[in-house]
Design an enzyme around this catalytic site. Structure first.
Site, PDB file in Angstrom:
ATOM      1  N   HIS A   7     -18.736  12.775 -13.223  1.00 43.96           N
ATOM      2  CA  HIS A   7     -17.902  13.531 -14.163  1.00 43.96           C
ATOM      3  C   HIS A   7     -16.547  13.872 -13.532  1.00 43.96           C
ATOM      4  O   HIS A   7     -15.495  13.661 -14.143  1.00 43.96           O
ATOM      5  CB  HIS A   7     -18.616  14.811 -14.599  1.00 43.96           C
ATOM      6  CG  HIS A   7     -17.764  15.717 -15.433  1.00 43.96           C
ATOM      7  ND1 HIS A   7     -17.361  15.408 -16.710  1.00 43.96           N
ATOM      8  CD2 HIS A   7     -17.195  16.924 -15.157  1.00 43.96           C
ATOM      9  CE1 HIS A   7     -16.610  16.385 -17.192  1.00 43.96           C
ATOM     10  NE2 HIS A   7     -16.494  17.317 -16.266  1.00 43.96           N
TER      11      HIS A   7
ATOM     12  N   GLN B 218      -7.597  23.778 -23.445  1.00 45.63           N
ATOM     13  CA  GLN B 218      -7.827  23.718 -21.990  1.00 45.63           C
ATOM     14  C   GLN B 218      -6.669  23.025 -21.277  1.00 45.63           C
ATOM     15  O   GLN B 218      -6.171  23.485 -20.248  1.00 45.63           O
ATOM     16  CB  GLN B 218      -9.137  22.953 -21.739  1.00 45.63           C
ATOM     17  CG  GLN B 218      -9.564  22.885 -20.284  1.00 45.63           C
ATOM     18  CD  GLN B 218     -10.843  22.052 -20.101  1.00 45.63           C
ATOM     19  OE1 GLN B 218     -11.431  21.548 -21.061  1.00 45.63           O
ATOM     20  NE2 GLN B 218     -11.283  21.918 -18.856  1.00 45.63           N
TER      21      GLN B 218
ATOM     22  N   TYR C 151      -4.717  25.437 -18.417  1.00 45.65           N
ATOM     23  CA  TYR C 151      -5.538  25.502 -17.202  1.00 45.65           C
ATOM     24  C   TYR C 151      -4.784  25.559 -15.880  1.00 45.65           C
ATOM     25  O   TYR C 151      -5.339  25.950 -14.863  1.00 45.65           O
ATOM     26  CB  TYR C 151      -6.576  24.373 -17.186  1.00 45.65           C
ATOM     27  CG  TYR C 151      -6.116  23.044 -16.649  1.00 45.65           C
ATOM     28  CD1 TYR C 151      -6.499  22.627 -15.358  1.00 45.65           C
ATOM     29  CD2 TYR C 151      -5.311  22.205 -17.398  1.00 45.65           C
ATOM     30  CE1 TYR C 151      -6.100  21.409 -14.872  1.00 45.65           C
ATOM     31  CE2 TYR C 151      -4.914  20.979 -16.914  1.00 45.65           C
ATOM     32  CZ  TYR C 151      -5.302  20.590 -15.647  1.00 45.65           C
ATOM     33  OH  TYR C 151      -4.890  19.387 -15.163  1.00 45.65           O
TER      34      TYR C 151
ATOM     35  N   LYS D  98     -12.763  27.531 -23.095  1.00 49.68           N
ATOM     36  CA  LYS D  98     -14.186  27.546 -22.753  1.00 49.68           C
ATOM     37  C   LYS D  98     -14.910  28.785 -23.267  1.00 49.68           C
ATOM     38  O   LYS D  98     -16.098  28.720 -23.593  1.00 49.68           O
ATOM     39  CB  LYS D  98     -14.343  27.521 -21.218  1.00 49.68           C
ATOM     40  CG  LYS D  98     -13.799  26.271 -20.555  1.00 49.68           C
ATOM     41  CD  LYS D  98     -14.805  25.150 -20.635  1.00 49.68           C
ATOM     42  CE  LYS D  98     -14.402  23.990 -19.731  1.00 49.68           C
ATOM     43  NZ  LYS D  98     -15.391  22.914 -19.781  1.00 49.68           N
TER      44      LYS D  98
ATOM     45  N   THR E 116     -20.777  19.480 -16.120  1.00 49.54           N
ATOM     46  CA  THR E 116     -21.147  18.314 -16.928  1.00 49.54           C
ATOM     47  C   THR E 116     -21.883  17.287 -16.067  1.00 49.54           C
ATOM     48  O   THR E 116     -21.411  16.929 -14.993  1.00 49.54           O
ATOM     49  CB  THR E 116     -19.877  17.672 -17.509  1.00 49.54           C
ATOM     50  OG1 THR E 116     -19.129  18.679 -18.163  1.00 49.54           O
ATOM     51  CG2 THR E 116     -20.228  16.558 -18.481  1.00 49.54           C
TER      52      THR E 116
END
Ligand code: MN
Length: 422
Positions: free
Chosen positions: A140, A247, A251, A260, A356
């Site tokens: 991921h 995001q 971020y 989130k 994830t």
């Protein structure tokens, strides 16, 4: 006392083939009914065992449990008794449900002690004090790094030296079955210099597994990798819903925030670490060597098959991906050791999510961000419609189970439906 993980154990309670809840599982949860306020229970087959009833009628005598420990809306006080006490209760419930045990089987009480799962409403299993989300799947992190930075240097220099994580929002974690409204926020479109305020156009899921703690530490102390499992009650499936466009704009420099914290979904049954014991697996080889405080011995990963399905409002469900908990580069022992190495204290009922979980092949990617490569590709639904991200009316269903010789230790569904923005 027989081993509760013995694959040959049978129960007098009927357990359908492919049930997530054979006698070898016995996960803990909180349920309510039309007539009962929330209390603690254990799942077996298509039934829920009422732990309050068992305790009040003497079936749990001798375990040193205080009165009312299960007559509560959360499992925190019970989990706070520690790993060994959780094990003793699970052992005793296993004993009562075994085929050759007559204590409950021959009692008229069994009709009251066991409720059909269809008659109960599952609730949040614990009051979550603190929630941390890690980023522990190499595949991921590599996919995301390739997409947004540089495929040749996809992993940042720190990634193979520590389980990277961030502090999430505990108040918006909800139990499976709770709908989530599409979040609104600031989005920076590529053809504009200033942000727009609107509902997210890139709503995503993240396939994760989370552990829940059953111990606490004092500020300043830390937990070693060797001792970490004594602080873990068990695991739930976890969907870390993400608004990718929100995001992406927010971020830098401090990480995820409103993209989130509008909601995360957990499965209602806490599958104990004891139940997963037969499914230990060796994790990926860690090169370069980790610092001594992160070193582990033995198999610390778990072979749990995971899948994500999308159910459009008026169409049949489709499988989006299949992955496995064993792909995690950083294991739970290392996550807890790293989290506390600076003296950060943990509490009973904290939730620590894996990040994830993507596997090596495209069919095993654990988010739409990766499956559609940030919307560059489309997925075709059974009704012919296309998806790059989640649409209003879509439900996302995460399932997971470990299996050996026909015995299946499952988690039950982790489901959430997306409603239009308020
Ligand atoms: Mn996440």
């Amino acid at each position: 006392m027989r081993n509760t993980n013995d694959l040959n154990l049978k129960s007098w309670v009927e357990v359908p083939k492919n049930s997530d809840f054979p006698i070898q599982n016995l996960p803990f949860g909180i349920f309510s009914t039309e007539y009962l306020s929330p209390v603690a229970g254990v799942a077996i087959g298509n039934h829920v065992v009422d732990l309050v009833y068992l305790q009040e009628h003497g079936y749990l005598d001798g375990l040193g449990l205080s009165a009312g420990i299960f007559n509560q809306k959360y499992l925190n006080d019970f989990f706070g008794l520690g790993r060994e006490k959780i094990r003793e209760v699970r052992n005793r419930v296993s004993e009562l449900l075994q085929k050759d045990n007559e204590e409950l089987r021959l009692s008229p009480a069994r009709e009251i002690a066991l409720l059909p799962m269809g008659d109960v409403q599952m609730q949040m299993p614990v009051h979550i004090h603190n929630y941390t989300d890690f980023y522990s799947s190499e595949e991921h992190a590599t996919n995301v790094g390739s997409m947004f930075r540089d495929p040749k240097n996809a992993l940042l220099p720190n990634w193979k030296h520590m389980p990277v994580g961030y502090h999430g929002r505990a108040s918006s974690i909800v139990v499976s079955g709770t709908s989530i409204h599409r979040p609104k926020g600031q989005i920076k479109l590529s053809d504009s210099d200033i942000p727009t305020f609107c509902p997210t156009r890139k709503l995503d899921f993240e396939l994760e597994v989370a552990f829940i703690t059953c111990g606490e530490t004092k500020l300043g102390r830390h937990i070693t990798t060797r001792d970490a499992e004594n602080y873990i009650a068990g695991f739930v499936l976890f969907n870390d819903w993400s608004a990718r466009d929100i995001q992406n704009w927010e971020y830098v420099p401090l990480g995820p925030f409103l993209g989130k914290n509008f909601g995360s979904t957990i499965s209602p049954w806490v599958v104990t670490l004891d139940a997963l014991e037969p499914f230990r697996a060796q994790g990926p080889e860690q090169v370069p060597h980790v610092l001594p405080y992160l070193a582990v011995e033995g198999a610390k990963n778990f072979d749990v098959t995971l899948e994500v399905l999308l159910q459009p409002e008026r169409s049949t469900e489709i499988t989006l991906c299949r992955s496995n908990f064993k792909y995690m580069y950083w294991n739970v022992n290392q996550q807890l050791a790293h989290h506390t190495i600076n003296g950060c204290n943990i509490q009973v009922g904290d939730l620590y999510a894996s990040g994830t979980i993507s596997g090596p092949s495209p069919g095993s990617y654990g988010s739409l961000l990766e499956l559609t490569w940030n919307g560059q590709k489309s997925l075709i639904m059974p009704d012919g419609s296309e998806r790059k991200f989640i649409e209003d009316g879509d439900s996302i269903i995460i399932r997971g189970h470990a299996e050996k010789d026909g015995v299946r230790i499952g988690f039950g569904d982790c489901t959430g439906k997306i409603l239009p923005a308020f």
